[in-house]
Write an enzyme that holds these catalytic residues in place. Structure first.
Site, PDB file in Angstrom:
ATOM      1  N   SER A 113       6.921   2.233   4.941  1.00  0.00           N
ATOM      2  CA  SER A 113       5.778   1.755   5.625  1.00  0.00           C
ATOM      3  C   SER A 113       4.777   2.820   5.784  1.00  0.00           C
ATOM      4  CB  SER A 113       6.132   0.922   6.849  1.00  0.00           C
ATOM      5  OG  SER A 113       5.058   0.482   7.167  1.00  0.00           O
ATOM      6  N   HIS A 114       4.399   2.990   7.069  1.00  0.00           N
ATOM      7  CA  HIS A 114       3.149   3.898   7.360  1.00  0.00           C
ATOM      8  C   HIS A 114       3.570   5.423   7.361  1.00  0.00           C
ATOM      9  CE1 HIS A 114       5.655   2.598  10.868  1.00  0.00           C
ATOM     10  NE2 HIS A 114       5.186   4.062  11.392  1.00  0.00           N
ATOM     11  N   ASP A 278      -1.537  -0.323   5.236  1.00  0.00           N
ATOM     12  CA  ASP A 278      -0.785   0.624   5.409  1.00  0.00           C
ATOM     13  C   ASP A 278       0.126   0.788   3.997  1.00  0.00           C
ATOM     14  OD1 ASP A 278       0.901  -1.489   5.871  1.00  0.00           O
ATOM     15  OD2 ASP A 278       2.479  -0.391   6.900  1.00  0.00           O
ATOM     16  N   ASP A 280       3.168  -0.082   2.907  1.00  0.00           N
ATOM     17  CA  ASP A 280       3.827  -1.394   2.304  1.00  0.00           C
ATOM     18  C   ASP A 280       2.834  -2.503   2.460  1.00  0.00           C
ATOM     19  OD1 ASP A 280       4.289  -1.181   5.011  1.00  0.00           O
ATOM     20  OD2 ASP A 280       5.880  -2.457   4.618  1.00  0.00           O
ATOM     21  N   ASP A 282       1.587  -4.284   5.002  1.00  0.00           N
ATOM     22  CA  ASP A 282       1.675  -5.353   6.098  1.00  0.00           C
ATOM     23  C   ASP A 282       0.991  -5.236   7.237  1.00  0.00           C
ATOM     24  OD1 ASP A 282       3.422  -3.199   7.163  1.00  0.00           O
ATOM     25  OD2 ASP A 282       5.199  -4.404   6.921  1.00  0.00           O
ATOM     26  N   ARG A 283       0.540  -3.908   7.411  1.00  0.00           N
ATOM     27  CA  ARG A 283      -0.470  -3.723   8.662  1.00  0.00           C
ATOM     28  C   ARG A 283      -1.818  -3.725   8.244  1.00  0.00           C
ATOM     29  NH1 ARG A 283       2.207   1.062  12.182  1.00  0.00           N
ATOM     30  NH2 ARG A 283       4.184   0.288  12.082  1.00  0.00           N
ATOM     31  N   LYS A 377       4.532  -9.505   8.609  1.00  0.00           N
ATOM     32  CA  LYS A 377       3.179  -9.280   8.931  1.00  0.00           C
ATOM     33  C   LYS A 377       2.411  -9.225   7.532  1.00  0.00           C
ATOM     34  CE  LYS A 377       3.843  -4.660  10.620  1.00  0.00           C
ATOM     35  NZ  LYS A 377       5.335  -4.773  10.763  1.00  0.00           N
TER      36      LYS A 377
END
Ligand code: VG1
Ligand code: CO
Length: 544
Positions: A113-114, A278, A280, A282-283, A377
Protein backbone atom coordinates in the site's frame (compact mmCIF):
# COMPACT_ATOMS: atom_id res chain seq x y z
CA UNK A 1 1.60 -30.75 -15.42
CA UNK A 2 4.11 -32.12 -12.98
CA UNK A 3 3.47 -31.20 -9.36
CA UNK A 4 6.26 -31.34 -6.83
CA UNK A 5 5.88 -31.56 -3.07
CA UNK A 6 8.53 -29.43 -1.45
CA UNK A 7 9.37 -29.82 2.22
CA UNK A 8 9.76 -26.65 4.27
CA UNK A 9 9.99 -25.36 7.82
CA UNK A 10 7.77 -22.64 9.30
CA UNK A 11 8.70 -19.02 9.92
CA UNK A 12 7.24 -17.59 13.10
CA UNK A 13 6.41 -14.08 11.86
CA UNK A 14 3.62 -14.57 9.33
CA UNK A 15 0.74 -13.07 11.28
CA UNK A 16 -1.29 -10.78 8.99
CA UNK A 17 -1.75 -7.21 10.29
CA UNK A 18 -4.39 -4.57 9.54
CA UNK A 19 -4.14 -5.32 5.85
CA UNK A 20 -2.32 -8.59 5.11
CA UNK A 21 1.28 -9.60 5.70
CA UNK A 22 3.75 -6.73 5.34
CA UNK A 23 7.52 -7.11 5.62
CA UNK A 24 10.72 -5.89 4.04
CA UNK A 25 11.36 -7.29 0.56
CA UNK A 26 14.44 -9.02 1.96
CA UNK A 27 12.22 -10.93 4.39
CA UNK A 28 9.98 -12.09 1.53
CA UNK A 29 13.08 -13.14 -0.44
CA UNK A 30 14.11 -15.70 2.20
CA UNK A 31 13.93 -19.32 1.10
CA UNK A 32 10.31 -20.52 1.03
CA UNK A 33 9.02 -17.44 2.91
CA UNK A 34 6.46 -16.42 0.28
CA UNK A 35 5.84 -20.08 -0.65
CA UNK A 36 4.97 -20.95 2.98
CA UNK A 37 2.54 -18.06 3.28
CA UNK A 38 0.79 -18.79 -0.02
CA UNK A 39 0.44 -22.49 0.78
CA UNK A 40 -0.87 -21.52 4.24
CA UNK A 41 -3.55 -19.40 2.55
CA UNK A 42 -4.65 -22.36 0.42
CA UNK A 43 -4.46 -24.73 3.42
CA UNK A 44 -7.01 -22.47 5.14
CA UNK A 45 -9.47 -22.69 2.21
CA UNK A 46 -11.88 -25.44 1.29
CA UNK A 47 -13.50 -26.60 -1.95
CA UNK A 48 -11.70 -24.24 -4.27
CA UNK A 49 -10.50 -26.87 -6.78
CA UNK A 50 -11.43 -25.86 -10.32
CA UNK A 51 -12.50 -22.33 -9.33
CA UNK A 52 -10.88 -19.03 -10.30
CA UNK A 53 -8.46 -16.84 -8.42
CA UNK A 54 -7.66 -13.20 -9.24
CA UNK A 55 -4.01 -12.14 -8.88
CA UNK A 56 -2.40 -8.72 -9.20
CA UNK A 57 -0.27 -6.17 -7.44
CA UNK A 58 0.74 -2.54 -7.32
CA UNK A 59 3.86 -3.07 -9.42
CA UNK A 60 6.36 -2.56 -6.64
CA UNK A 61 9.74 -4.29 -6.56
CA UNK A 62 9.35 -8.13 -6.35
CA UNK A 63 5.79 -8.01 -7.80
CA UNK A 64 6.57 -10.04 -10.92
CA UNK A 65 8.70 -12.65 -9.15
CA UNK A 66 6.04 -13.10 -6.48
CA UNK A 67 3.31 -13.55 -9.09
CA UNK A 68 5.25 -16.31 -10.88
CA UNK A 69 5.64 -18.19 -7.59
CA UNK A 70 1.95 -17.74 -6.72
CA UNK A 71 0.90 -18.99 -10.17
CA UNK A 72 2.89 -22.20 -9.69
CA UNK A 73 1.56 -22.86 -6.19
CA UNK A 74 -2.03 -22.03 -7.19
CA UNK A 75 -1.71 -24.35 -10.20
CA UNK A 76 -0.41 -27.17 -8.04
CA UNK A 77 -3.21 -26.70 -5.52
CA UNK A 78 -5.86 -27.18 -8.20
CA UNK A 79 -7.33 -23.79 -9.13
CA UNK A 80 -9.04 -23.94 -12.54
CA UNK A 81 -8.40 -20.39 -13.71
CA UNK A 82 -6.04 -17.60 -12.74
CA UNK A 83 -7.17 -14.11 -13.74
CA UNK A 84 -4.15 -11.81 -13.76
CA UNK A 85 -3.73 -8.12 -14.61
CA UNK A 86 -1.44 -7.43 -17.55
CA UNK A 87 2.12 -6.91 -16.36
CA UNK A 88 1.02 -8.30 -12.98
CA UNK A 89 -0.71 -4.98 -12.28
CA UNK A 90 -4.08 -4.52 -10.55
CA UNK A 91 -5.23 -1.92 -8.05
CA UNK A 92 -6.80 -3.17 -4.83
CA UNK A 93 -10.33 -1.96 -5.72
CA UNK A 94 -9.94 -3.46 -9.23
CA UNK A 95 -9.12 -6.85 -7.68
CA UNK A 96 -12.20 -6.56 -5.51
CA UNK A 97 -14.33 -5.80 -8.56
CA UNK A 98 -12.82 -8.63 -10.62
CA UNK A 99 -13.50 -11.18 -7.88
CA UNK A 100 -17.13 -10.06 -7.84
CA UNK A 101 -17.86 -9.88 -11.56
CA UNK A 102 -16.11 -13.18 -12.31
CA UNK A 103 -17.62 -15.00 -9.32
CA UNK A 104 -14.06 -15.92 -8.43
CA UNK A 105 -13.27 -17.90 -5.30
CA UNK A 106 -10.97 -15.15 -4.08
CA UNK A 107 -7.96 -13.05 -4.94
CA UNK A 108 -4.38 -12.37 -3.95
CA UNK A 109 -3.16 -8.77 -3.84
CA UNK A 110 0.56 -8.00 -3.79
CA UNK A 111 1.09 -4.63 -2.18
CA UNK A 112 2.35 -2.84 0.87
CA UNK A 113 0.00 0.00 0.00
CA UNK A 114 1.36 3.38 1.13
CA UNK A 115 4.71 1.95 2.34
CA UNK A 116 7.75 2.70 0.15
CA UNK A 117 8.95 0.10 -2.40
CA UNK A 118 12.33 -1.10 -3.68
CA UNK A 119 14.90 -3.79 -2.86
CA UNK A 120 15.34 -2.49 0.71
CA UNK A 121 11.77 -1.36 1.24
CA UNK A 122 8.43 -3.06 1.78
CA UNK A 123 6.37 -5.80 0.18
CA UNK A 124 3.02 -7.27 1.14
CA UNK A 125 0.48 -9.95 0.35
CA UNK A 126 -3.19 -10.10 1.16
CA UNK A 127 -5.97 -12.62 0.54
CA UNK A 128 -9.47 -11.45 -0.40
CA UNK A 129 -12.54 -13.66 -0.19
CA UNK A 130 -15.42 -14.25 -2.59
CA UNK A 131 -17.33 -11.06 -1.73
CA UNK A 132 -14.23 -9.19 -2.98
CA UNK A 133 -13.21 -7.98 0.47
CA UNK A 134 -10.26 -8.61 2.77
CA UNK A 135 -10.44 -11.95 4.57
CA UNK A 136 -12.08 -11.63 8.01
CA UNK A 137 -10.08 -12.11 11.22
CA UNK A 138 -11.33 -15.68 11.65
CA UNK A 139 -9.63 -16.56 8.37
CA UNK A 140 -6.41 -14.64 9.01
CA UNK A 141 -6.12 -16.29 12.44
CA UNK A 142 -6.49 -19.75 10.86
CA UNK A 143 -3.99 -18.81 8.16
CA UNK A 144 -1.47 -17.74 10.79
CA UNK A 145 -1.99 -21.03 12.69
CA UNK A 146 -1.33 -22.94 9.47
CA UNK A 147 1.83 -20.93 8.82
CA UNK A 148 3.29 -22.00 12.19
CA UNK A 149 3.02 -25.72 11.44
CA UNK A 150 3.54 -25.90 7.68
CA UNK A 151 5.89 -28.69 6.60
CA UNK A 152 5.41 -28.83 2.83
CA UNK A 153 3.96 -26.99 -0.14
CA UNK A 154 2.86 -28.01 -3.63
CA UNK A 155 4.43 -26.35 -6.62
CA UNK A 156 3.85 -26.97 -10.34
CA UNK A 157 6.85 -27.54 -12.53
CA UNK A 158 5.91 -25.08 -15.29
CA UNK A 159 7.77 -22.32 -17.09
CA UNK A 160 7.20 -18.68 -16.14
CA UNK A 161 3.96 -17.31 -17.56
CA UNK A 162 4.04 -14.41 -20.04
CA UNK A 163 2.29 -11.71 -18.00
CA UNK A 164 2.35 -9.08 -20.71
CA UNK A 165 0.18 -10.53 -23.50
CA UNK A 166 -3.54 -10.11 -23.03
CA UNK A 167 -5.46 -13.33 -23.71
CA UNK A 168 -5.82 -16.90 -22.48
CA UNK A 169 -3.14 -19.52 -22.14
CA UNK A 170 -3.82 -23.17 -21.19
CA UNK A 171 -1.54 -25.42 -19.22
CA UNK A 172 -3.30 -28.81 -19.07
CA UNK A 173 -6.53 -28.12 -17.13
CA UNK A 174 -5.44 -24.68 -15.91
CA UNK A 175 -6.55 -21.57 -17.77
CA UNK A 176 -4.46 -18.43 -17.33
CA UNK A 177 -6.30 -15.29 -18.37
CA UNK A 178 -4.29 -12.08 -18.70
CA UNK A 179 -6.65 -9.11 -18.72
CA UNK A 180 -6.45 -5.37 -19.24
CA UNK A 181 -6.20 -4.10 -15.62
CA UNK A 182 -8.34 -1.01 -16.22
CA UNK A 183 -11.34 -1.83 -18.49
CA UNK A 184 -13.70 -3.57 -16.06
CA UNK A 185 -12.98 -1.01 -13.37
CA UNK A 186 -13.58 1.90 -15.78
CA UNK A 187 -16.91 0.30 -16.83
CA UNK A 188 -17.95 0.10 -13.18
CA UNK A 189 -17.12 3.78 -12.58
CA UNK A 190 -19.13 4.78 -15.67
CA UNK A 191 -22.16 3.03 -14.16
CA UNK A 192 -21.87 4.83 -10.82
CA UNK A 193 -21.15 8.42 -11.89
CA UNK A 194 -22.52 10.89 -14.43
CA UNK A 195 -19.71 10.73 -16.98
CA UNK A 196 -21.55 13.02 -19.44
CA UNK A 197 -21.85 15.76 -16.84
CA UNK A 198 -18.18 15.33 -15.93
CA UNK A 199 -17.11 15.46 -19.58
CA UNK A 200 -19.02 18.70 -20.07
CA UNK A 201 -17.74 20.30 -16.88
CA UNK A 202 -14.18 19.49 -17.88
CA UNK A 203 -14.49 20.52 -21.52
CA UNK A 204 -16.11 23.88 -20.62
CA UNK A 205 -13.21 24.46 -18.23
CA UNK A 206 -15.55 24.61 -15.27
CA UNK A 207 -13.44 21.95 -13.58
CA UNK A 208 -9.65 22.04 -13.95
CA UNK A 209 -7.79 19.24 -12.29
CA UNK A 210 -4.52 17.68 -11.28
CA UNK A 211 -4.24 14.05 -10.19
CA UNK A 212 -1.04 12.76 -8.55
CA UNK A 213 -0.63 9.00 -9.07
CA UNK A 214 2.61 9.08 -7.05
CA UNK A 215 4.27 6.66 -9.53
CA UNK A 216 2.00 3.95 -8.19
CA UNK A 217 -0.84 1.81 -9.54
CA UNK A 218 -3.46 4.49 -10.25
CA UNK A 219 -1.40 6.01 -13.10
CA UNK A 220 -2.94 3.80 -15.83
CA UNK A 221 -6.41 3.95 -14.23
CA UNK A 222 -6.45 7.72 -13.85
CA UNK A 223 -5.09 8.33 -17.35
CA UNK A 224 -7.76 6.11 -18.91
CA UNK A 225 -10.64 7.51 -16.87
CA UNK A 226 -9.74 11.17 -16.40
CA UNK A 227 -7.85 11.87 -19.61
CA UNK A 228 -9.18 9.37 -22.19
CA UNK A 229 -12.81 8.95 -21.07
CA UNK A 230 -13.56 12.28 -19.41
CA UNK A 231 -11.41 14.39 -21.72
CA UNK A 232 -9.13 16.08 -19.19
CA UNK A 233 -6.03 17.41 -20.96
CA UNK A 234 -2.95 15.19 -21.25
CA UNK A 235 -0.70 15.89 -18.29
CA UNK A 236 -3.63 16.11 -15.85
CA UNK A 237 -2.26 12.92 -14.29
CA UNK A 238 1.18 13.60 -12.84
CA UNK A 239 3.70 10.93 -11.77
CA UNK A 240 1.53 8.59 -13.83
CA UNK A 241 3.97 5.81 -14.65
CA UNK A 242 4.06 3.02 -12.04
CA UNK A 243 7.66 2.50 -10.90
CA UNK A 244 9.06 -0.36 -8.80
CA UNK A 245 10.28 2.11 -6.19
CA UNK A 246 7.57 4.77 -6.70
CA UNK A 247 10.33 7.15 -7.75
CA UNK A 248 11.86 6.88 -4.27
CA UNK A 249 8.83 8.41 -2.52
CA UNK A 250 6.19 7.25 -0.06
CA UNK A 251 3.10 6.55 -2.16
CA UNK A 252 0.93 7.93 0.62
CA UNK A 253 -1.60 10.57 -0.43
CA UNK A 254 -1.29 13.23 2.24
CA UNK A 255 0.13 16.73 2.20
CA UNK A 256 3.43 15.54 3.66
CA UNK A 257 4.13 13.01 0.90
CA UNK A 258 2.19 14.32 -2.15
CA UNK A 259 4.36 17.40 -2.17
CA UNK A 260 4.15 18.29 -5.85
CA UNK A 261 0.35 18.23 -5.81
CA UNK A 262 0.20 20.18 -2.55
CA UNK A 263 2.45 22.89 -3.97
CA UNK A 264 0.28 23.10 -7.08
CA UNK A 265 -2.95 23.32 -5.10
CA UNK A 266 -1.61 26.00 -2.77
CA UNK A 267 0.24 27.84 -5.55
CA UNK A 268 -0.76 30.58 -7.95
CA UNK A 269 -3.32 29.60 -10.60
CA UNK A 270 -4.21 26.44 -8.69
CA UNK A 271 -6.65 24.14 -10.49
CA UNK A 272 -10.14 23.86 -9.02
CA UNK A 273 -9.65 20.21 -8.11
CA UNK A 274 -6.65 18.18 -6.92
CA UNK A 275 -6.39 14.56 -5.85
CA UNK A 276 -3.93 11.77 -5.18
CA UNK A 277 -4.00 8.06 -4.48
CA UNK A 278 -1.67 5.56 -2.80
CA UNK A 279 0.50 2.59 -3.81
CA UNK A 280 -2.37 0.16 -4.43
CA UNK A 281 -5.07 2.68 -5.38
CA UNK A 282 -7.41 2.33 -2.43
CA UNK A 283 -6.72 5.66 -0.69
CA UNK A 284 -7.56 9.18 -1.80
CA UNK A 285 -6.72 12.74 -0.93
CA UNK A 286 -9.12 15.46 -2.08
CA UNK A 287 -8.01 19.08 -2.47
CA UNK A 288 -9.46 22.26 -3.89
CA UNK A 289 -7.63 25.50 -4.67
CA UNK A 290 -5.97 26.39 -1.35
CA UNK A 291 -7.85 23.77 0.64
CA UNK A 292 -7.40 20.20 1.75
CA UNK A 293 -10.39 18.09 2.78
CA UNK A 294 -9.73 15.91 5.82
CA UNK A 295 -10.75 12.31 5.11
CA UNK A 296 -13.19 12.30 8.02
CA UNK A 297 -14.93 15.40 6.63
CA UNK A 298 -14.83 13.88 3.15
CA UNK A 299 -16.82 10.86 4.34
CA UNK A 300 -19.37 13.06 6.10
CA UNK A 301 -19.80 15.30 3.04
CA UNK A 302 -20.20 12.27 0.77
CA UNK A 303 -22.88 10.86 3.06
CA UNK A 304 -24.73 14.19 3.22
CA UNK A 305 -24.72 14.56 -0.58
CA UNK A 306 -24.89 10.97 -1.81
CA UNK A 307 -28.24 11.46 -3.48
CA UNK A 308 -26.66 13.78 -6.04
CA UNK A 309 -24.69 10.83 -7.45
CA UNK A 310 -26.57 8.59 -9.92
CA UNK A 311 -25.74 5.27 -8.19
CA UNK A 312 -26.95 6.56 -4.81
CA UNK A 313 -29.85 8.69 -6.04
CA UNK A 314 -32.38 6.53 -4.20
CA UNK A 315 -30.60 7.16 -0.91
CA UNK A 316 -28.16 5.21 1.22
CA UNK A 317 -29.01 2.53 3.78
CA UNK A 318 -26.47 3.49 6.44
CA UNK A 319 -22.88 4.52 7.07
CA UNK A 320 -19.90 3.24 9.00
CA UNK A 321 -16.57 4.65 10.07
CA UNK A 322 -13.54 3.18 11.78
CA UNK A 323 -13.28 4.02 15.47
CA UNK A 324 -10.51 6.66 15.18
CA UNK A 325 -12.29 8.45 12.30
CA UNK A 326 -13.91 11.70 13.43
CA UNK A 327 -17.55 11.81 14.41
CA UNK A 328 -18.46 14.15 11.53
CA UNK A 329 -20.31 11.39 9.67
CA UNK A 330 -22.28 10.50 12.82
CA UNK A 331 -23.85 13.98 12.74
CA UNK A 332 -24.93 13.49 9.13
CA UNK A 333 -26.37 10.06 9.90
CA UNK A 334 -28.30 11.47 12.84
CA UNK A 335 -29.79 14.26 10.77
CA UNK A 336 -30.73 11.92 7.92
CA UNK A 337 -32.04 9.24 10.31
CA UNK A 338 -29.52 6.65 9.08
CA UNK A 339 -27.84 3.87 11.03
CA UNK A 340 -24.18 4.63 11.79
CA UNK A 341 -21.63 2.00 12.84
CA UNK A 342 -18.24 2.33 14.53
CA UNK A 343 -15.84 -0.46 13.55
CA UNK A 344 -12.20 -1.25 14.31
CA UNK A 345 -9.52 0.06 11.95
CA UNK A 346 -9.15 -1.89 8.69
CA UNK A 347 -11.50 -2.47 5.78
CA UNK A 348 -12.25 -6.09 6.67
CA UNK A 349 -14.67 -4.91 9.37
CA UNK A 350 -16.97 -3.20 6.84
CA UNK A 351 -17.51 -6.34 4.73
CA UNK A 352 -20.36 -7.93 6.67
CA UNK A 353 -22.25 -4.64 7.01
CA UNK A 354 -21.96 -4.02 3.26
CA UNK A 355 -22.93 -7.59 2.34
CA UNK A 356 -25.92 -7.40 4.64
CA UNK A 357 -27.09 -4.11 3.11
CA UNK A 358 -26.89 -2.30 6.45
CA UNK A 359 -24.55 0.35 5.06
CA UNK A 360 -23.86 1.88 1.65
CA UNK A 361 -20.93 4.19 2.45
CA UNK A 362 -17.99 3.76 4.80
CA UNK A 363 -14.61 5.28 5.46
CA UNK A 364 -11.55 5.78 7.60
CA UNK A 365 -9.54 8.78 8.73
CA UNK A 366 -6.51 7.35 6.91
CA UNK A 367 -7.60 8.67 3.50
CA UNK A 368 -9.91 5.78 2.66
CA UNK A 369 -13.55 5.74 1.65
CA UNK A 370 -15.76 3.43 -0.31
CA UNK A 371 -19.22 2.07 -0.94
CA UNK A 372 -21.05 -1.14 -1.69
CA UNK A 373 -19.80 -1.11 -5.32
CA UNK A 374 -16.78 -3.20 -4.20
CA UNK A 375 -15.53 -4.49 -0.84
CA UNK A 376 -12.36 -2.40 -0.58
CA UNK A 377 -11.78 1.27 -0.12
CA UNK A 378 -11.45 2.89 -3.49
CA UNK A 379 -9.28 5.91 -4.30
CA UNK A 380 -10.45 6.81 -7.80
CA UNK A 381 -14.06 6.17 -6.86
CA UNK A 382 -13.74 8.83 -4.15
CA UNK A 383 -12.11 11.24 -6.61
CA UNK A 384 -14.94 10.71 -9.12
CA UNK A 385 -17.51 11.09 -6.33
CA UNK A 386 -16.08 14.50 -5.46
CA UNK A 387 -15.76 15.51 -9.12
CA UNK A 388 -19.39 14.55 -9.65
CA UNK A 389 -20.35 16.55 -6.57
CA UNK A 390 -18.49 19.66 -7.71
CA UNK A 391 -20.01 19.40 -11.19
CA UNK A 392 -23.52 18.88 -9.89
CA UNK A 393 -23.48 21.48 -7.13
CA UNK A 394 -21.54 23.99 -9.23
CA UNK A 395 -19.62 24.99 -6.15
CA UNK A 396 -15.94 25.03 -5.32
CA UNK A 397 -14.53 22.44 -2.93
CA UNK A 398 -13.96 25.23 -0.42
CA UNK A 399 -17.61 26.30 -0.57
CA UNK A 400 -18.85 22.74 -0.26
CA UNK A 401 -16.72 22.19 2.86
CA UNK A 402 -17.63 25.53 4.47
CA UNK A 403 -21.31 25.01 3.79
CA UNK A 404 -21.12 21.57 5.37
CA UNK A 405 -19.49 23.00 8.50
CA UNK A 406 -22.17 25.72 8.64
CA UNK A 407 -24.90 23.08 8.73
CA UNK A 408 -23.25 20.43 10.91
CA UNK A 409 -20.43 22.18 12.77
CA UNK A 410 -16.79 21.22 12.29
CA UNK A 411 -15.06 18.21 13.83
CA UNK A 412 -11.52 19.56 14.02
CA UNK A 413 -9.20 16.63 13.59
CA UNK A 414 -5.61 15.49 13.30
CA UNK A 415 -3.41 12.43 13.66
CA UNK A 416 0.15 12.31 15.02
CA UNK A 417 2.26 9.29 14.04
CA UNK A 418 5.44 8.26 15.81
CA UNK A 419 7.13 5.74 13.52
CA UNK A 420 9.85 3.15 14.20
CA UNK A 421 9.48 3.33 17.98
CA UNK A 422 11.36 0.63 19.88
CA UNK A 423 8.92 -2.26 20.52
CA UNK A 424 9.58 -2.42 24.26
CA UNK A 425 9.12 1.33 24.61
CA UNK A 426 5.83 1.13 22.68
CA UNK A 427 4.56 -1.74 24.83
CA UNK A 428 5.59 0.19 27.93
CA UNK A 429 3.55 3.18 26.75
CA UNK A 430 0.48 1.01 26.26
CA UNK A 431 0.85 -0.72 29.62
CA UNK A 432 1.10 2.69 31.24
CA UNK A 433 -1.97 3.94 29.35
CA UNK A 434 -3.99 0.86 30.33
CA UNK A 435 -3.06 1.31 33.97
CA UNK A 436 -4.64 4.79 33.97
CA UNK A 437 -7.97 3.94 32.33
CA UNK A 438 -10.04 2.82 35.30
CA UNK A 439 -9.46 6.05 37.26
CA UNK A 440 -10.03 8.56 34.49
CA UNK A 441 -13.81 8.90 34.14
CA UNK A 442 -15.04 12.06 35.88
CA UNK A 443 -11.59 13.68 36.03
CA UNK A 444 -11.45 17.28 34.88
CA UNK A 445 -8.64 18.76 32.77
CA UNK A 446 -9.40 22.47 32.33
CA UNK A 447 -12.72 22.54 30.39
CA UNK A 448 -12.45 18.87 29.48
CA UNK A 449 -14.14 16.32 31.72
CA UNK A 450 -13.45 12.68 30.92
CA UNK A 451 -16.66 10.83 30.12
CA UNK A 452 -15.17 7.40 29.44
CA UNK A 453 -11.75 5.80 29.06
CA UNK A 454 -11.54 2.28 27.69
CA UNK A 455 -10.00 -0.12 25.25
CA UNK A 456 -12.20 -0.54 22.19
CA UNK A 457 -13.81 -3.92 21.50
CA UNK A 458 -16.16 -4.59 18.61
CA UNK A 459 -18.92 -7.12 18.18
CA UNK A 460 -19.81 -7.61 14.54
CA UNK A 461 -23.58 -7.00 14.23
CA UNK A 462 -23.91 -9.64 11.52
CA UNK A 463 -21.89 -12.65 12.70
CA UNK A 464 -21.38 -11.64 16.36
CA UNK A 465 -17.62 -12.20 16.18
CA UNK A 466 -15.72 -10.12 18.74
CA UNK A 467 -12.45 -8.22 18.17
CA UNK A 468 -10.58 -7.00 21.24
CA UNK A 469 -7.75 -4.49 21.84
CA UNK A 470 -8.64 -2.17 18.97
CA UNK A 471 -7.22 1.02 20.48
CA UNK A 472 -7.46 3.08 23.68
CA UNK A 473 -10.12 5.78 23.74
CA UNK A 474 -10.51 8.72 26.05
CA UNK A 475 -13.78 10.53 25.43
CA UNK A 476 -14.80 13.86 26.99
CA UNK A 477 -18.19 15.29 27.97
CA UNK A 478 -17.88 17.91 25.21
CA UNK A 479 -17.49 15.21 22.53
CA UNK A 480 -13.73 15.56 22.13
CA UNK A 481 -11.65 12.40 21.92
CA UNK A 482 -8.05 11.28 22.21
CA UNK A 483 -7.27 7.83 20.80
CA UNK A 484 -4.06 5.80 20.98
CA UNK A 485 -3.42 2.88 18.63
CA UNK A 486 -0.53 0.79 17.48
CA UNK A 487 -0.31 0.46 13.69
CA UNK A 488 -0.69 -2.96 12.11
CA UNK A 489 0.96 -2.03 8.81
CA UNK A 490 4.42 -0.78 9.78
CA UNK A 491 7.48 -2.93 9.15
CA UNK A 492 10.08 -1.34 11.44
CA UNK A 493 9.56 -1.31 15.22
CA UNK A 494 6.18 0.02 16.30
CA UNK A 495 4.20 2.95 14.93
CA UNK A 496 2.14 4.74 17.56
CA UNK A 497 -0.79 6.75 16.28
CA UNK A 498 -2.47 9.45 18.34
CA UNK A 499 -5.81 10.67 16.99
CA UNK A 500 -7.24 13.95 18.27
CA UNK A 501 -10.61 15.55 17.67
CA UNK A 502 -12.73 18.38 18.97
CA UNK A 503 -16.15 19.60 17.91
CA UNK A 504 -16.67 23.27 17.06
CA UNK A 505 -20.23 24.48 16.49
CA UNK A 506 -19.37 28.19 16.22
CA UNK A 507 -18.88 29.00 12.54
CA UNK A 508 -16.76 32.06 13.30
CA UNK A 509 -14.13 29.59 14.58
CA UNK A 510 -14.27 27.17 11.65
CA UNK A 511 -11.28 28.70 9.90
CA UNK A 512 -8.88 27.73 12.70
CA UNK A 513 -5.69 25.79 12.12
CA UNK A 514 -6.24 22.25 13.43
CA UNK A 515 -2.94 22.01 15.33
CA UNK A 516 -3.68 25.24 17.15
CA UNK A 517 -7.28 24.37 17.89
CA UNK A 518 -6.20 20.98 19.23
CA UNK A 519 -3.15 22.22 21.16
CA UNK A 520 -4.67 21.52 24.58
CA UNK A 521 -5.63 17.95 23.63
CA UNK A 522 -2.20 17.37 22.07
CA UNK A 523 -0.56 18.33 25.38
CA UNK A 524 -3.02 16.22 27.32
CA UNK A 525 -2.26 13.21 25.12
CA UNK A 526 1.42 13.61 25.95
CA UNK A 527 0.54 13.76 29.65
CA UNK A 528 -1.24 10.43 29.34
CA UNK A 529 1.25 8.53 27.18
CA UNK A 530 4.55 10.38 27.67
CA UNK A 531 5.79 9.32 24.26
CA UNK A 532 8.02 12.34 23.83
CA UNK A 533 9.54 11.74 27.21
CA UNK A 534 9.99 8.00 26.69
CA UNK A 535 11.46 8.24 23.19
CA UNK A 536 13.32 11.53 23.52
CA UNK A 537 11.57 12.79 20.38
CA UNK A 538 10.29 16.29 20.12
CA UNK A 539 7.88 15.92 17.20
CA UNK A 540 5.73 13.24 15.58
CA UNK A 541 7.21 11.63 12.44
CA UNK A 542 4.13 12.61 10.40
CA UNK A 543 1.17 14.86 11.14
CA UNK A 544 -1.93 14.46 8.99
C1 VG1 B 1 -3.46 1.81 8.25
C2 VG1 B 1 -4.64 2.74 8.45
C3 VG1 B 1 -5.94 1.98 8.31
C4 VG1 B 1 -5.97 1.27 6.94
C5 VG1 B 1 -4.74 0.40 6.79
C6 VG1 B 1 -4.64 -0.22 5.43
O1 VG1 B 1 -3.49 0.81 9.25
O2 VG1 B 1 -4.56 3.38 9.67
O3 VG1 B 1 -7.02 2.85 8.45
O4 VG1 B 1 -7.11 0.47 6.83
O5 VG1 B 1 -3.56 1.19 6.98
O6 VG1 B 1 -4.66 0.75 4.43
P1 VG1 B 1 -2.61 0.88 10.59
O7 VG1 B 1 -2.86 -0.41 11.30
O8 VG1 B 1 -1.20 1.08 10.15
O9 VG1 B 1 -3.11 2.06 11.34
V1 VG1 B 1 -3.83 0.49 3.01
O10 VG1 B 1 -4.11 1.74 2.02
O11 VG1 B 1 -2.41 0.02 3.59
O12 VG1 B 1 -4.50 -0.99 2.38
CO1 CO C 1 -3.65 1.27 0.16
Amino acid sequence: MQINTQSTTPYDDQKPGTSGLRKKVTVFQQTNYLENFVQSIFNSLQDFQGTSLVIGGDGRFFNREAIQIIIKIAAANGFGELIIGQGGLLSTPAVSNLIRINNAFGGIILSASHNPGGPDEDFGIKYNVSNGGPAPEKFTDALYENSTTISEYQIADIVDVDLDSIGQQKIDDLVITIIDPVSDYADLMAKIFDFDLLKNSISYGYITLCFDAMHAITGPYAKRILEDLLGAPKGTVINGIPLEDFGGGHPDPNMAHAEELTNTMFGENAPTFGAASDGDGDRNMIMGANIFVTPSDSLAIMAANAQLIPAYAKGISGVARSMPTSQAVDRVAKKLGLPCFETPTGWKFFGNLLDDGQITLCGEESFGSGSDHVREKDGLWAVLFWLNLVAKKRQSIEDIVNEHWESFGRDIYCRHDYEAVDLDVANGIFDHLRSQLSGLAGQKFSDYTVKYADEFSYTDPVDNSVSHNQGIRIGFENGSRIIFRLSGTGTVGATLRIYLEKYEADSSKHGQDAQEALAFLIDLAEQFCKIKKRTGRTEPTVIT
